[in-house]
Scaffold this active site. Structure first.
Site, PDB file in Angstrom:
ATOM      1  NE  ARG A 175      48.598  32.458 -10.874  1.00 50.93           N
ATOM      2  CZ  ARG A 175      48.359  32.151 -12.149  1.00 50.93           C
ATOM      3  NH1 ARG A 175      49.112  31.266 -12.781  1.00 50.93           N
ATOM      4  NH2 ARG A 175      47.333  32.712 -12.780  1.00 50.93           N
ATOM      5  CB  CYS A 231      45.617  25.857 -14.681  1.00 49.07           C
ATOM      6  SG  CYS A 231      45.342  25.971 -16.459  1.00 49.07           S
TER       7      CYS A 231
END
Length: 274
Positions: A175, A231
């Site tokens: 990611r 995050c």
């Protein structure tokens, strides 16, 4: 080094306030149901989406509640600033860390994360209850510590190299590199960010207290560096923040809005490796 985690072998059950934060992102009622079934005697339940986030906001997928809402949560939970507080989830999860960070932000500096989680506490003989706890409401006034909070503006200034902070992305490497994005609409990362997958913090399903973690963190970022962690939605960055503090990273901030907030505006500035 800041003492963040407490093991079941060292839990002091006397004069301790307990907070149950068990939750599942796949089944948002699971934690509440677990609490109703059994919990540590005296524990209040804090729900990730009802208590530890303000889901009516648009600043990311788990936006931070307003200070007024947090203050009311602390008061109805029967908390005082000098209370000895232990927060637990199922162990190795990010939810207790999220609550712990909010307590740190509010000035509750005697709060700790139960390392092994509820099942281990129960096995260790800590008293269990089935009826909901009804604390006596307090009039506690938080002492907000803005030095551990990173606003979107602060992150923008960091990207523009106007702060001394380094950005640290807690998501998976895939990611981070922008190869996949299973949740957010835009793949990539905040420009200039480094990467340390929060899952690397765990060993056998629990957070790893071995010195090897400090070495791994040090290979990515020096302990003397000011760090801003993020995050996807601000949840899994919390255990990375906690582990950084536990391992001597004293100048650390959390971007609660995280990547989902960063890409919420048009023409979002992102980096990717592909």
């Amino acid at each position: 080094m800041t003492n963040v985690f407490v093991s079941v072998q060292n839990v002091d059950t006397k004069n301790t306030k307990w907070i149950d934060t068990r939750f599942s992102l796949q089944d948002i009622e699971a934690g509440r149901n677990k609490y109703a079934e059994s919990h540590i005697a005296g524990a209040v339940y804090w729900d990730l989406e009802r208590d530890l986030s303000d889901m009516t906001k648009s600043a990311g997928r788990h936006p931070m509640p307003e200070k007024e809402a947090l203050t009311e949560l602390f008061r109805v939970s029967g908390l005082a600033l000098d209370d000895h507080i232990i927060i637990y989830d199922d162990g190795g999860s990010p939810f207790a860390a999220r609550a712990w960070w909010l307590l740190q932000y509010a000035g509750f500096t005697n709060a700790f994360i139960a390392l092994e989680g509820f099942a281990a506490l129960q096995e260790a003989g800590v008293a269990i209850a089935t009826m909901p706890t009804q604390p006596i409401k307090t009039a506690v006034t938080p002492k907000w510590d803005e030095s551990i909070y990173a606003s979107r503006q602060f992150v923008e200034e960091t990207v523009a190299e106007k702060t001394a902070s380094a950005l640290l992305d807690a998501r998976s490497a895939e990611r981070y590199r922008g190869e996949v994005e299973p949740i957010d609409p835009i793949a990539g990362r905040i420009p200039g960010a480094l990467n340390f997958d929060w899952e690397q913090l765990k060993k056998n399903g629990l957070f790893n207290m071995d010195a090897a973690v400090k070495e791994q963190l040090g290979q990515v970022i020096d302990a003397a560096t000011e760090v801003t962690v993020y995050c996807g939605s601000g949840v899994t960055a919390a255990p990375l923040y906690a582990m950084l503090k536990h391992n001597g990273y004293e100048n650390t901030r959390l971007y609660v809005g995280s990547y989902s907030d960063w890409i919420s505006e048009e023409d979002a500035n992102v980096e990717k490796d592909c």
